[in-house]
Design a protein around this motif. Sequence first.
Motif, mmCIF file in Angstrom:
data_model
loop_
_atom_site.group_PDB
_atom_site.id
_atom_site.type_symbol
_atom_site.label_atom_id
_atom_site.label_comp_id
_atom_site.label_asym_id
_atom_site.label_seq_id
_atom_site.Cartn_x
_atom_site.Cartn_y
_atom_site.Cartn_z
ATOM 1 N N SER A 86 0.637 2.171 -6.213
ATOM 2 C CA SER A 86 -0.513 3.025 -5.885
ATOM 3 C C SER A 86 -1.499 2.235 -5.054
ATOM 4 N N GLY A 87 -2.471 2.936 -4.477
ATOM 5 C CA GLY A 87 -3.484 2.258 -3.680
ATOM 6 C C GLY A 87 -4.702 3.130 -3.455
ATOM 7 N N TRP A 88 -5.750 2.515 -2.941
ATOM 8 C CA TRP A 88 -7.000 3.212 -2.654
ATOM 9 C C TRP A 88 -7.668 2.493 -1.498
ATOM 10 N N ALA A 89 -8.325 3.240 -0.628
ATOM 11 C CA ALA A 89 -8.986 2.642 0.532
ATOM 12 C C ALA A 89 -10.496 2.697 0.375
ATOM 13 N N ASP A 90 -11.184 1.887 1.170
ATOM 14 C CA ASP A 90 -12.637 1.961 1.163
ATOM 15 C C ASP A 90 -13.079 3.252 1.847
ATOM 16 N N GLU A 91 -14.376 3.550 1.759
ATOM 17 C CA GLU A 91 -14.870 4.861 2.184
ATOM 18 C C GLU A 91 -14.694 5.106 3.674
ATOM 19 N N GLU A 92 -14.719 4.036 4.480
ATOM 20 C CA GLU A 92 -14.565 4.190 5.923
ATOM 21 C C GLU A 92 -13.111 4.067 6.361
ATOM 22 N N PHE A 93 -12.201 3.940 5.420
ATOM 23 C CA PHE A 93 -10.766 3.802 5.682
ATOM 24 C C PHE A 93 -10.478 2.618 6.600
ATOM 25 N N LYS A 94 -11.239 1.540 6.386
ATOM 26 C CA LYS A 94 -10.993 0.319 7.135
ATOM 27 C C LYS A 94 -9.973 -0.580 6.434
ATOM 28 N N THR A 95 -9.906 -0.451 5.102
ATOM 29 C CA THR A 95 -9.098 -1.378 4.328
ATOM 30 C C THR A 95 -8.408 -0.642 3.192
ATOM 31 N N LEU A 96 -7.118 -0.925 3.000
ATOM 32 C CA LEU A 96 -6.346 -0.359 1.898
ATOM 33 C C LEU A 96 -6.057 -1.458 0.887
ATOM 34 N N TYR A 97 -6.330 -1.167 -0.393
ATOM 35 C CA TYR A 97 -6.019 -2.071 -1.488
ATOM 36 C C TYR A 97 -4.906 -1.425 -2.309
ATOM 37 N N TRP A 98 -3.744 -2.092 -2.440
ATOM 38 C CA TRP A 98 -2.625 -1.452 -3.125
ATOM 39 C C TRP A 98 -1.886 -2.432 -4.021
ATOM 40 N N ALA A 99 -1.259 -1.856 -5.056
ATOM 41 C CA ALA A 99 -0.669 -2.660 -6.113
ATOM 42 C C ALA A 99 0.838 -2.470 -6.182
ATOM 43 N N THR A 100 1.517 -3.546 -6.540
ATOM 44 C CA THR A 100 2.923 -3.482 -6.903
ATOM 45 C C THR A 100 3.002 -3.698 -8.411
ATOM 46 N N GLU A 101 3.565 -2.724 -9.111
ATOM 47 C CA GLU A 101 3.620 -2.758 -10.575
ATOM 48 C C GLU A 101 4.738 -3.689 -11.027
ATOM 49 N N THR A 102 4.533 -4.967 -10.756
ATOM 50 C CA THR A 102 5.558 -5.975 -10.992
ATOM 51 C C THR A 102 4.881 -7.284 -11.371
ATOM 52 N N ASN A 103 5.433 -7.977 -12.362
ATOM 53 C CA ASN A 103 4.894 -9.281 -12.754
ATOM 54 C C ASN A 103 4.763 -10.215 -11.568
ATOM 55 N N ASP A 104 3.679 -10.984 -11.583
ATOM 56 C CA ASP A 104 3.484 -12.064 -10.617
ATOM 57 C C ASP A 104 3.368 -11.571 -9.181
ATOM 58 N N THR A 105 2.861 -10.356 -9.001
ATOM 59 C CA THR A 105 2.549 -9.867 -7.654
ATOM 60 C C THR A 105 1.089 -9.460 -7.617
ATOM 61 N N GLY A 106 0.411 -9.830 -6.558
ATOM 62 C CA GLY A 106 -1.017 -9.567 -6.461
ATOM 63 C C GLY A 106 -1.340 -8.241 -5.808
ATOM 64 N N ILE A 107 -2.630 -7.943 -5.767
ATOM 65 C CA ILE A 107 -3.128 -6.785 -5.037
ATOM 66 C C ILE A 107 -3.025 -7.087 -3.548
ATOM 67 N N LYS A 108 -2.427 -6.158 -2.799
ATOM 68 C CA LYS A 108 -2.268 -6.336 -1.365
ATOM 69 C C LYS A 108 -3.479 -5.734 -0.627
ATOM 70 N N ILE A 109 -3.863 -6.374 0.463
ATOM 71 C CA ILE A 109 -4.939 -5.871 1.313
ATOM 72 C C ILE A 109 -4.366 -5.628 2.697
ATOM 73 N N SER A 110 -4.497 -4.381 3.176
ATOM 74 C CA SER A 110 -4.056 -4.034 4.534
ATOM 75 C C SER A 110 -5.272 -3.662 5.359
ATOM 76 N N ASP A 111 -5.495 -4.400 6.428
ATOM 77 C CA ASP A 111 -6.633 -4.172 7.312
ATOM 78 C C ASP A 111 -6.281 -3.084 8.316
ATOM 79 N N PHE A 112 -7.057 -1.997 8.341
ATOM 80 C CA PHE A 112 -6.778 -0.865 9.230
ATOM 81 C C PHE A 112 -7.640 -0.873 10.490
ATOM 82 N N THR A 113 -8.454 -1.899 10.701
ATOM 83 C CA THR A 113 -9.388 -1.850 11.826
ATOM 84 C C THR A 113 -8.688 -1.917 13.174
#
Length: 561
Positions: free
Chosen positions: A244-271
């Motif tokens: 799953s994931g969620w973006a900031d209000e201006e849709f500049k950045t997406l924060y998304w998760a992998t439901e798996t041990n030892d994996t971090g929150i991913k950041i995707s820059d949309f600018t």
Amino acid sequence: MGETFTRKRILKQIGWMFIVVMGFGQVTGQVSQNMDLLFNWDDNSLPTSGTTAFNDIWGYAASGREYAIVGTIEGFRIFDVTTPSTTVQVVNEVGASNNSLWRDLKTYQNYLYVVSDQGPSSSLQIYDLAGLPASINKVYDSQAFFSTCHNIFIDESSGRLYAAGTTTSPSGIIILDVLSDPTSPSLLANFPLGAYVHDVYSHEDTLVAFFGTSGIGIFDFADLATPSMISYVGTYTEPGYSHSGWADEEFKTLYWATETNDTGIKISDFTNGYTGDVDAVFRSTLLGPTLTNSIPHNQVVNGNYLYISYYHDGVQIYDITNRLSPVRVAYYDTHTQHTDYTGIRGNWGVYPFLPSGRIIATDTENGLFVLGLTNVTFPVELTNFRAENQGDQIRLAWSTESETNNDFFDVERSADGTSFEAITKVDGAGTTSLRQDYEILDVEPLDGRSYYRLRQVDRDGQETYSEVVSVSRARDLQLLSLSPNPAQGGQRVALELDVVETIGMEIVVVDLMGRIMFQDVLELAPGIQRIEIPTEGWTSGTYAVKLGAGSQKFARKFILN
């Protein structure tokens, strides 16, 4: 069925919060930072699936009152949490399926939409909440579009309900119109996306789909008659189950998760385009340094904060003023029974949108939590941070509307938007309610694109970061055109690029299911360059072109008739 509302007496001692529970809830030791427990409700007599009794959570506010909507194995409960210390349950509703580990709940206007992902009796149910706190009224219950459904997302700006992981379209997305009549949805589209869709996030007409083991895809749904894929990411840093994931209000950045041990929150820059590529990764390590293999589950953005539910590490809150470098400012561990990161148990979901600012969350075994955020303040009200190219120099300017104990700003620069170093220091104004304007020149700027941020430090040493801004002195290359678009089957599609200096570039073309149709690595000489993409034997549809050259990334789409 027996129920007990548990109030917890909180004894604070050097950052640890020891809880005494009266009734069913048996939380024994609570770790927290900048968050207070205001109320907890649990009922150990509820049905479970494995160890799980509770699942998702959502909130609702109307007529000056606030409510927590808590998903359970058998249905959902609604609590009036307006005054946390006197929280009361006002609704106990059995779901269409009364035995589902997965239940999702969302609100639109004064209506609640509920789905579940287990049991043949599952359906889409809609409830009118206007009668709260006295009662709710079920106004819709139908399997017309699907029976089971894993997740729903409602885009309030368009009045579209997106249903993911459904029986009727497991590898696609069902889009319903709830704008015309919230009590009687109508079908807008049922569109295949090429892989199982676990969850989605929508911003206006752009949809991000989370494909579980198959990565993520970004789609353009502006025209529902001819939706198209913008980009697809199947290989990325710290891979796992794209959840799953969620973006900031201006849709500049997406924060998304992998439901798996030892994996971090991913950041995707949309600018620089909706490529979906992973630009940074971070994670919770409450059991560190011994254990660092935590499991993120769901995330929500509200303003400058990112709220994450971790299975074993509870509610985690990060300041995302600096979009690519989140800083944790608060947490509350709802599940202290754990000794390691084994299994799927703990904080399932978090909801931070109540008008009071209070946060509600669910724990798979420990029920409903009402939390208060404390001691998280920003001493400087920063506005208008910007970077401007002035030839051989970069002008950086910003303003503050007020300052409290502001000591200084460090102006930091980066070539990649991730690793920053300070280039100069600017004194702050201390404490003032008057507007302050600041300006400096970077007289030795980097070639190509640079990224800047401000590190603000107050007089007691606390620090906050600004948003990252970027500016380019000269691009290594510029994408001029992609034509023809649409193209006819078998026709070559040409890219024209303006190349400043010799540079290596990778080009990848994928179809809607993420299959690589064309791939090449080229060395481009300065000047106008033309690259042709062969389409012989390709089927009609939408294709995404992804270009990577140094730190620059481009994503474009074309249609083949």
